[in-house]
Design a protein around this motif. Structure first.
Motif, PDB file in Angstrom:
ATOM      1  N   ASP A  43      34.052  40.549  38.204  1.00 29.58           N
ATOM      2  CA  ASP A  43      33.183  40.132  39.306  1.00 29.58           C
ATOM      3  C   ASP A  43      33.181  38.619  39.478  1.00 29.58           C
ATOM      4  O   ASP A  43      33.238  37.870  38.493  1.00 29.58           O
ATOM      5  CB  ASP A  43      31.724  40.570  39.042  1.00 29.58           C
ATOM      6  CG  ASP A  43      31.517  42.060  39.174  1.00 29.58           C
ATOM      7  OD1 ASP A  43      32.382  42.757  39.708  1.00 29.58           O
ATOM      8  OD2 ASP A  43      30.446  42.531  38.728  1.00 29.58           O
ATOM      9  N   ALA A  52      37.137  42.173  47.309  1.00 34.34           N
ATOM     10  CA  ALA A  52      35.894  42.886  47.650  1.00 34.34           C
ATOM     11  C   ALA A  52      35.438  42.546  49.072  1.00 34.34           C
ATOM     12  O   ALA A  52      34.985  43.428  49.807  1.00 34.34           O
ATOM     13  CB  ALA A  52      34.797  42.547  46.647  1.00 34.34           C
ATOM     14  N   HIS A  80      27.358  43.704  38.653  1.00 36.85           N
ATOM     15  CA  HIS A  80      27.805  44.229  39.953  1.00 36.85           C
ATOM     16  C   HIS A  80      26.743  43.987  41.026  1.00 36.85           C
ATOM     17  O   HIS A  80      27.072  43.597  42.149  1.00 36.85           O
ATOM     18  CB  HIS A  80      28.087  45.727  39.861  1.00 36.85           C
ATOM     19  CG  HIS A  80      29.389  46.089  39.226  1.00 36.85           C
ATOM     20  ND1 HIS A  80      30.464  45.244  39.095  1.00 36.85           N
ATOM     21  CD2 HIS A  80      29.799  47.276  38.699  1.00 36.85           C
ATOM     22  CE1 HIS A  80      31.472  45.877  38.522  1.00 36.85           C
ATOM     23  NE2 HIS A  80      31.079  47.116  38.260  1.00 36.85           N
ATOM     24  N   LEU A  93      30.482  49.685  43.887  1.00 41.57           N
ATOM     25  CA  LEU A  93      31.119  49.226  42.654  1.00 41.57           C
ATOM     26  C   LEU A  93      30.624  50.087  41.506  1.00 41.57           C
ATOM     27  O   LEU A  93      29.420  50.369  41.418  1.00 41.57           O
ATOM     28  CB  LEU A  93      30.788  47.756  42.381  1.00 41.57           C
ATOM     29  CG  LEU A  93      31.227  46.752  43.442  1.00 41.57           C
ATOM     30  CD1 LEU A  93      30.832  45.335  43.022  1.00 41.57           C
ATOM     31  CD2 LEU A  93      32.718  46.836  43.717  1.00 41.57           C
TER      32      LEU A  93
END
Length: 159
Positions: A43, A52, A80, A93
């Motif tokens: 992330d 993303a 997340h 996610l």
């Protein structure tokens, strides 16, 4: 890496609720929708954020084609949620903290950076049809243009 024609290994993993409470997602429960399952290393890193955001930008197009987009990394559900909130992400996610699902899909691999070897997630995408079969695989993904390429593959699926 998992192959075309194989049955996608099922999983139940913690998922983001994009602002709500975290719950779980079971892959087989998404049937008969096709699923875009993309594996990413971490992330809030440049490549992972771009990927993303690209999938988020095309989320309505994926939904119109009947597909569900799911991103998977080893980051915790809390990470997340922060990642989604910080960047306004509109994709689901899931957290594979133990890397079990990554191992079953063949995306948990030995990597090498600056002469050091370590285990990590290979950026990859798997397209799963509505019956749970793998219909396309993108190993070692380059982010630029990838979401558009996956969308074209989803649109080409028989309905």
């Amino acid at each position: 890496m998992i192959g075309i024609g194989e049955t996608a290994p099922d999983f139940t993993l913690p998922r983001t609720a994009n602002g709500g409470d975290t719950d779980t997602l079971t892959l087989s429960a998404l049937r008969p929708a096709p699923v875009v399952l993309y594996f990413y290393p971490k992330d809030d890193t440049p490549g992972c954020t771009t990927e993303a955001l690209d999938f988020t930008r095309l989320a309505a197009d994926f939904a119109a084609a009947g597909a569900v987009v799911v991103g998977l990394s080893k980051d915790s559900p809390a990470k997340h949620e922060k990642f989604c909130a910080k960047h306004g992400l509109g994709v689901i996610l899931v957290s594979d903290e133990g890397a079990d699902t990554c191992e079953r899909y063949g995306t948990w691999v030995e990597k090498n950076m600056y002469g050091k070897t370590y285990m990590g997630i290979e950026r990859s995408t798997v397209l799963i049809d509505g019956t749970g079969r793998v219909v396309q695989v993108w190993p070692k993904v380059k982010v630029k243009g990838h979401a558009e390429e996956v969308l074209a593959a989803v649109r080409a699926l028989p309905r």
